[in-house]
Design an enzyme around this catalytic site. Structure first.
Site, short mmCIF file in Angstrom:
data_model
loop_
_atom_site.label_atom_id
_atom_site.label_comp_id
_atom_site.label_asym_id
_atom_site.label_seq_id
_atom_site.Cartn_x
_atom_site.Cartn_y
_atom_site.Cartn_z
N GLY A 1 30.99 -59.58 -22.25
CA GLY A 1 31.27 -60.05 -20.90
C GLY A 1 30.24 -61.08 -20.45
NE ARG B 1 23.36 -48.72 -15.02
CZ ARG B 1 23.07 -49.94 -14.60
NH1 ARG B 1 22.46 -50.80 -15.42
NH2 ARG B 1 23.39 -50.32 -13.38
CD GLU C 1 16.72 -46.00 -16.67
OE1 GLU C 1 16.72 -46.45 -15.50
OE2 GLU C 1 17.24 -46.59 -17.61
CG HIS D 1 16.85 -50.01 -15.55
ND1 HIS D 1 17.67 -48.93 -15.41
CD2 HIS D 1 17.66 -51.11 -15.38
CE1 HIS D 1 18.91 -49.32 -15.17
NE2 HIS D 1 18.93 -50.65 -15.15
CB ILE D 2 12.35 -54.96 -15.60
CG1 ILE D 2 11.87 -55.15 -17.05
CG2 ILE D 2 11.51 -53.93 -14.87
CD1 ILE D 2 10.50 -55.80 -17.17
CB ALA D 3 17.27 -56.18 -18.66
CB THR E 1 19.27 -54.87 -21.83
OG1 THR E 1 20.38 -55.69 -22.23
CG2 THR E 1 18.07 -55.17 -22.72
#
Length: 307
Positions: free
Chosen positions: A150, A231, A260, A278-280, A229
């Site tokens: 996507g 979930r 998390e 979790h900063i992508a 990156t």
């Protein structure tokens, strides 16, 4: 007509607020407010604006009267969307705002893993500048398999192509395959067995929970780099840890995890992983775009919502 009342419960970029006409909306900012306080003090508001760090469950939805819940994130897995639909609550998300950030972070992880950047940094800090006995690799010529092609996955493909990698994609959406006619789409088994790098870019849903299962992970070859990156819960994390521990796959680069913010200590103890928190999709630019996207949606809500 009375103004629609908006509660902004989580810290966001305020840029998008400028779009809202003052004669139609009244926004109240309460960054970090608890769910229980929202229920007790703001349940009569019309619109709730949150981030993915906040869990919106059935009980919360039942005890409030929001007409719209807007999440400043691409994913909606932190919201009980099925129950919200039953209650006729509109869920808004920022579909197109952090694609570039997430894709760039994915490439950053790949580069760091293949070039052993963090390992080399540690050597320098420990005064071992002249130690070179560790493997580094070029990206050019590598086969990268992108699961989910996507907005994020296709941009990962574009960036990977610029590095001279061979792109293989997998996506169940016929429209995605139609849009990207020039891309070589392959079966999931082909990608897992054959690619040097496998990167996952699928949303978390009931059908995608542990989609990258034990059986699928076992198809990865021992020299592969596995990247996630999207979930954490789309992957069987415990089995991934087992494969990494036993050197059944070479390396993993992960931005997302099962529990998390509590990351499995068996994972943090491995030396063949790179982990980010979790900063992508979270950059200054994406925060601003997400805010503008979300409040743009809110601004365009049908006036029939007006009281």
């Amino acid at each position: 007509m009375a103004k629609l009342k908006i509660l902004i419960a989580d810290e966001i970029d305020k840029a998008g607020l400028k779009q809202l006409p003052g004669n139609k909306f009244n926004a109240e900012i309460k960054f970090g407010i608890s769910n229980s306080e929202i229920i007790s003090k703001y349940s009569s508001f019309d619109i709730l604006v949150i981030r993915s760090i906040r869990k919106i469950d059935k009980e919360f939805i039942r005890d409030t009267n929001f007409k719209v819940i807007a999440t400043c994130s691409k994913g909606t897995d932190h919201i009980d969307t099925e129950y919200a639909k039953k209650k006729k609550i509109l869920i808004l998300n920022a579909e197109d705002s952090n694609n570039i950030s997430a894709a760039e972070h994915t490439l950053g992880l790949i580069i760091a893993a293949e070039k052993k950047i963090l390992f080399s940094d540690n050597l320098v800090r420990k005064g071992k500048f002249n130690f070179y006995d560790f493997e580094r690799s070029e990206l050019k010529g590598k086969k990268i398999g992108i699961i989910g092609f996507g907005k994020v996955g296709s941009y990962v493909g574009k960036l990977s192509e610029a590095f001279g990698m061979k792109i293989y994609a997998n996506d169940t959406d016929k429209n995605v395959r139609y849009i990207h006619k020039k891309t070589e789409f392959k079966s999931l088994n082909f990608i897992l067995r054959s690619c040097d790098i496998v990167t996952v870019h699928i949303p978390l849903s009931k059908k995608n929970y542990k989609f990258i299962s034990k059986e699928k992970l076992n198809l990865l070859n021992e020299n592969s780099l596995f990247v996630n990156t999207s979930r954490g819960d789309v992957v069987d994390e415990l089995h991934l840890i087992n494969l990494l521990r036993n050197k059944k796959i070479k390396f993993a680069a992960l931005d997302v995890f099962n529990n998390e913010p509590f990351v499995n200590k068996d994972l943090t103890g491995l030396d063949n992983v790179i982990l980010t928190n979790h900063i992508a999709g979270k950059t200054m630019q994406s925060r601003r775009k997400i805010s503008e996207n979300i409040f743009g949606h809110i601004k365009n809500l049908k006036l029939s919502m007006q009281k």
